[in-house]
Design a protein around this motif. Structure first.
Motif, short mmCIF file in Angstrom:
data_model
loop_
_atom_site.label_atom_id
_atom_site.label_comp_id
_atom_site.label_asym_id
_atom_site.label_seq_id
_atom_site.Cartn_x
_atom_site.Cartn_y
_atom_site.Cartn_z
N SER A 73 40.20 37.07 34.09
CA SER A 73 40.77 35.55 34.50
C SER A 73 40.48 34.72 33.19
CB SER A 73 39.56 35.21 35.59
OG SER A 73 38.13 35.29 35.33
N GLU A 74 39.33 35.19 32.24
CA GLU A 74 39.08 34.48 30.95
C GLU A 74 40.36 34.38 30.22
OE1 GLU A 74 35.29 36.89 31.98
OE2 GLU A 74 37.30 36.99 32.23
N VAL A 75 41.23 35.59 30.07
CA VAL A 75 42.16 35.46 29.37
C VAL A 75 43.49 34.83 30.13
CG1 VAL A 75 44.04 36.90 28.38
CG2 VAL A 75 41.79 37.24 28.07
N TYR A 76 43.62 34.90 31.25
CA TYR A 76 44.64 34.54 32.14
C TYR A 76 44.56 33.03 32.24
CZ TYR A 76 47.43 33.73 36.34
OH TYR A 76 48.53 33.31 37.43
N ASP A 77 43.26 32.54 32.30
CA ASP A 77 43.08 30.88 32.46
C ASP A 77 43.29 30.33 31.05
OD1 ASP A 77 42.53 31.34 35.00
OD2 ASP A 77 40.16 31.40 34.78
N TYR A 78 43.10 30.86 30.01
CA TYR A 78 43.26 30.25 28.73
C TYR A 78 44.75 30.34 28.55
CZ TYR A 78 43.41 30.38 23.89
OH TYR A 78 43.81 29.85 22.27
N VAL A 79 45.39 31.42 28.62
CA VAL A 79 47.00 31.44 28.42
C VAL A 79 47.73 30.46 29.27
CG1 VAL A 79 49.15 32.68 28.44
CG2 VAL A 79 46.86 33.81 27.67
N LEU A 80 47.20 30.45 30.62
CA LEU A 80 47.91 29.23 31.37
C LEU A 80 47.59 27.89 31.32
CD1 LEU A 80 48.98 32.13 32.73
CD2 LEU A 80 48.91 30.86 35.04
N LYS A 81 46.75 27.72 30.78
CA LYS A 81 46.05 26.11 30.63
C LYS A 81 46.84 25.50 29.09
CE LYS A 81 41.77 26.56 27.52
NZ LYS A 81 40.54 26.43 27.70
N GLN A 82 47.37 26.41 28.57
CA GLN A 82 47.98 25.86 27.24
C GLN A 82 49.37 24.90 27.56
OE1 GLN A 82 46.60 26.49 24.59
NE2 GLN A 82 45.20 27.49 25.41
N ASN A 83 49.44 23.73 26.92
CA ASN A 83 50.48 23.11 27.30
C ASN A 83 52.05 23.49 27.07
OD1 ASN A 83 48.97 20.57 27.99
ND2 ASN A 83 48.94 19.87 25.80
N ASP A 84 52.02 24.59 26.03
CA ASP A 84 53.33 25.21 25.86
C ASP A 84 53.54 25.90 26.94
OD1 ASP A 84 54.05 23.80 23.57
OD2 ASP A 84 53.36 25.41 22.25
N THR A 85 52.55 26.69 27.57
CA THR A 85 52.68 27.65 28.76
C THR A 85 53.24 26.91 29.91
OG1 THR A 85 50.97 29.11 27.88
CG2 THR A 85 51.28 29.50 29.97
N LYS A 86 52.46 25.74 30.04
CA LYS A 86 52.95 24.91 31.29
C LYS A 86 54.34 24.55 31.27
CE LYS A 86 48.30 23.02 32.08
NZ LYS A 86 47.48 21.98 31.83
N GLU A 87 54.90 24.23 30.08
CA GLU A 87 56.14 23.74 29.92
C GLU A 87 57.31 24.89 30.10
OE1 GLU A 87 59.07 21.29 26.96
OE2 GLU A 87 57.08 21.49 26.71
N LEU A 88 56.68 26.14 29.49
CA LEU A 88 57.56 27.28 29.59
C LEU A 88 57.70 27.70 31.16
CD1 LEU A 88 58.97 29.94 28.32
CD2 LEU A 88 56.68 30.84 28.39
N ILE A 89 56.67 27.82 31.78
CA ILE A 89 56.66 28.17 33.07
C ILE A 89 57.50 27.19 33.94
CG2 ILE A 89 55.17 28.15 35.30
CD1 ILE A 89 52.71 29.23 33.88
#
Length: 297
Positions: free
Chosen positions: A217-233
């Motif tokens: 969860s530590e890595v998963y949450d870090y990756v998904l909270k990034q603004n670029d990740t949110k836009e990519l998703i």
């Protein structure tokens, strides 16, 4: 004949097992035997349709047949494409092609371990035979409904993939396979869609996250909270809503979506986990993390 007519439940199901020599066709045939298929090994293609008609007319009423067709037949193999066309046009048969592949380095290693000669090497280098075989199989590979890369699969894992794909009650069920990989280990050759996510912030450079993976969860949450990740998703969800139904309508049995980062540990794993969960609400979905075993520490 329309696709709907060809998929009547009374038809004989034929799976043609083919692909690169050394990629696991023997294991595949044994797996189909265990599933109750009548298996044929290396029958000349010109005889296949005649044999299937004889089998269909016999008292056995065999409904599921698997046929291995590979380069051992050499002089007969060129006629296989024409034979497949005839079977697709004939009444009473549902044809599926399973293509087994592996990376060149893996195939060379397997041949060296078994000390067998490649059927197209003609006494020369195994790598020369592999190159010729890839060229000869390119058209057939394009017709495959299922394609498995066995480079990183143990025999047991290949059997599991075959059982998952061919033993279900949902005949021809469409499956989305979501995969993570590391570019440093090569792009998976069975990916239909490969997405490079190396532009996202890398948890590898954060000391407490470096030894972890996207499964935690530590890595998963870090990756998904990034603004670029949110836009990519957001953009990918829109893209997948458009693409996946069209792949399904085209008749594909499976779609492989591969997310790649540098090592296949953090960013790609996190996004593969996210989309496997997201898509599971609409499709039969599986997730594979090809390179996660390379994690150090």
């Amino acid at each position: 004949m329309t696709k709907q007519t060809k998929e009547n439940s009374g038809n004989m199901e034929l799976v043609v097992i083919t692909g690169m020599s050394g990629a696991g066709k023997t294991v595949a045939m044994q797996s189909f035997e265990d599933l109750g298929y009548y298996c044929i090994d290396n029958l000349p293609p010109e005889l296949l349709l005649t044999f299937l008609k004889l089998l269909a007319d016999s008292d056995r009423k065999q409904k599921r047949v698997a046929a291995v067709m590979d380069m051992r037949g050499r002089e007969y193999f060129d006629s296989l494409i024409g034979t497949l066309d005839q079977i697709e046009a004939a009444e009473g048969f549902d044809l599926q092609v399973l293509f087994l592949d592996a990376d060149d380095s893996t195939l060379v290693k397997r041949y060296k371990e078994t000390r067998r000669k490649h059927p197209l090497s003609h006494g020369g280098l195994v790598s020369d035979g592999i190159r010729k075989e890839r060229q000869m199989l390119s058209e057939l590979k394009g017709r495959a409904r299922y394609m498995f890369n066995t480079s990183y699969l143990r025999p047991r894992e290949l059997r599991e993939k075959i059982v998952e794909s061919f033993s279900g009650t949902e005949k021809g069920a469409f499956t989305v396979n979501v995969m993570s990989f590391g570019y440093k280990h090569g792009i998976p050759i069975d990916a239909d869609i490969a997405l490079d996510v190396r532009f996202l912030p890398n948890p590898y450079y954060i000391e407490e996250l470096k030894p972890l993976t996207g499964l935690q969860s530590e890595v998963y949450d870090y990756v998904l909270k990034q603004n670029d990740t949110k836009e990519l998703i957001m953009k990918l969800e829109d893209l997948f809503r458009f693409l996946i139904p069209r792949y399904k309508d085209e008749g594909k049995a499976q779609l492989v979506i591969a997310f790649g980062c540098t090592g296949g540990q953090h960013r790609s794993v996190s996004l593969a986990e996210y989309f496997a969960e997201k898509l599971s609400g609409e499709y039969k979905t599986s997730v594979t993390h090809r390179d996660i075993k390379h994690r150090k520490g």
